[in-house]
Design a protein around this motif. Sequence first.
Motif, short mmCIF file in Angstrom:
data_model
loop_
_atom_site.label_atom_id
_atom_site.label_comp_id
_atom_site.label_asym_id
_atom_site.label_seq_id
_atom_site.Cartn_x
_atom_site.Cartn_y
_atom_site.Cartn_z
N ARG A 76 0.88 -1.17 0.00
CA ARG A 76 0.00 0.00 0.00
C ARG A 76 0.92 1.22 0.00
O ARG A 76 1.81 1.30 0.84
N TYR A 78 1.50 5.42 0.08
CA TYR A 78 0.92 6.66 0.60
C TYR A 78 1.81 7.84 0.24
O TYR A 78 3.04 7.73 0.23
N ARG A 165 -3.60 7.83 0.51
CA ARG A 165 -3.22 6.54 -0.06
C ARG A 165 -3.41 6.61 -1.57
O ARG A 165 -4.49 6.96 -2.04
#
Length: 198
Positions: A76, A78, A165
């Motif tokens: 993920r 960001y 994100r």
Amino acid sequence: MRDRHLLFYKPYDVLTQFTDAASEGGASRRTLKDYIDVPDVYPVGRLDRDSEGLLLLSNNGRLQHQLSDPKFQHPRTYWVQVERIPTEADLIPLRQGLVIQDYRTRPAKAELLVEEPSLPPRDPPIRFRKNVPTAWLEITLTEGRNRQVRRMTAAIGFPTLRLVRVAIATLTLTGLELGQWRDLTSEEMTTLRKACKI
């Protein structure tokens, strides 16, 4: 029931759920229901109320489990606006893993962005302090504990001011406007299934 998989660009101050149990008798807070009218889809993972960016929703429990469980280590990414400007040395603890609260984080990818990313203005804007410069980092995790990015940047002395994100596994914000959602394309779904081995 056919599978549905949605991408949503979550604005600041929106709860990552469809109801707000805490609002009974109090001021109501915005939820996913204010933006998405598709039944029986649920967020894959969380995105804090004070964070923005990419959220995946699905009605496929196996996919949700694969992407949410830290043991599968799906990345993920960001974009993080922090107070002050970290040096390369300041970022080393993020890259090596550091202890926050009662656990050690996995090593993260952490880079200082040369230019401020092109994002819509936040409403309300972050607090501005004339004497305190800010910088943007790109941080990629393979786990997603509660408020982890904020705790990591605070632990190295650079508090997070804004958190967006921009990617989950192979999916990105590209082509989505703030507050907008869309179904995954068949190509995105094929690539995601390969990444998740399902």
